[in-house]
Design a protein around this motif. Sequence first.
Motif, PDB file in Angstrom:
ATOM      1  N   LEU A  26      40.155  42.205  41.750  1.00  0.00           N
ATOM      2  CA  LEU A  26      41.185  42.640  42.677  1.00  0.00           C
ATOM      3  C   LEU A  26      41.599  41.544  43.642  1.00  0.00           C
ATOM      4  O   LEU A  26      42.755  41.451  44.005  1.00  0.00           O
ATOM      5  N   GLY A  27      40.673  40.680  44.013  1.00  0.00           N
ATOM      6  CA  GLY A  27      40.979  39.634  44.984  1.00  0.00           C
ATOM      7  C   GLY A  27      42.103  38.732  44.530  1.00  0.00           C
ATOM      8  O   GLY A  27      42.998  38.384  45.289  1.00  0.00           O
ATOM      9  N   GLU A  54      37.611  50.005  44.429  1.00  0.00           N
ATOM     10  CA  GLU A  54      38.287  48.819  44.963  1.00  0.00           C
ATOM     11  C   GLU A  54      37.277  47.760  45.409  1.00  0.00           C
ATOM     12  O   GLU A  54      37.449  46.570  45.125  1.00  0.00           O
ATOM     13  N   SER A 104      35.756  39.962  41.508  1.00  0.00           N
ATOM     14  CA  SER A 104      36.949  39.114  41.538  1.00  0.00           C
ATOM     15  C   SER A 104      38.068  39.579  40.613  1.00  0.00           C
ATOM     16  O   SER A 104      38.846  38.767  40.128  1.00  0.00           O
ATOM     17  N   LYS A 114      45.504  40.573  44.871  1.00  0.00           N
ATOM     18  CA  LYS A 114      45.926  40.671  46.265  1.00  0.00           C
ATOM     19  C   LYS A 114      46.425  39.320  46.765  1.00  0.00           C
ATOM     20  O   LYS A 114      47.416  39.255  47.464  1.00  0.00           O
ATOM     21  N   TYR A 118      35.841  46.120  42.272  1.00  0.00           N
ATOM     22  CA  TYR A 118      36.796  45.167  41.682  1.00  0.00           C
ATOM     23  C   TYR A 118      36.870  43.885  42.505  1.00  0.00           C
ATOM     24  O   TYR A 118      36.948  42.791  41.951  1.00  0.00           O
ATOM     25  N   THR A 119      36.849  44.020  43.823  1.00  0.00           N
ATOM     26  CA  THR A 119      36.875  42.839  44.689  1.00  0.00           C
ATOM     27  C   THR A 119      35.611  42.013  44.511  1.00  0.00           C
ATOM     28  O   THR A 119      35.670  40.785  44.426  1.00  0.00           O
ATOM     29  N   ARG A 120      34.468  42.688  44.425  1.00  0.00           N
ATOM     30  CA  ARG A 120      33.179  42.010  44.274  1.00  0.00           C
ATOM     31  C   ARG A 120      33.115  41.199  42.985  1.00  0.00           C
ATOM     32  O   ARG A 120      32.521  40.126  42.951  1.00  0.00           O
TER      33      ARG A 120
END
Length: 73
Positions: free
Chosen positions: A61-62, A52, A59, A65, A55-57
């Motif tokens: 997942l961000g 997670e 971009s 969300k 994925y956020t790092r």
Amino acid sequence: MITVTRLNGKPFSLNAIYIETVESFPDTTITLTNGKKYVVREPHDQVMTDIELFYTRISLLGKVKAEEDHDGE
């Protein structure tokens, strides 16, 4: 990339984009989209958190969300 540890204690990096499943048998087993499997020391929850964060790092997942938050208003 996420860093995980083989059962023999050697750490390695794995491209989380290619992870298809993460299971516990009870050892944590990561299966890639090409069918290759890795058994690692990290618990299932830690691997999922690392994925997670990856994925956020990058971009992936961000954006999802943010869309979910917007739809909930």
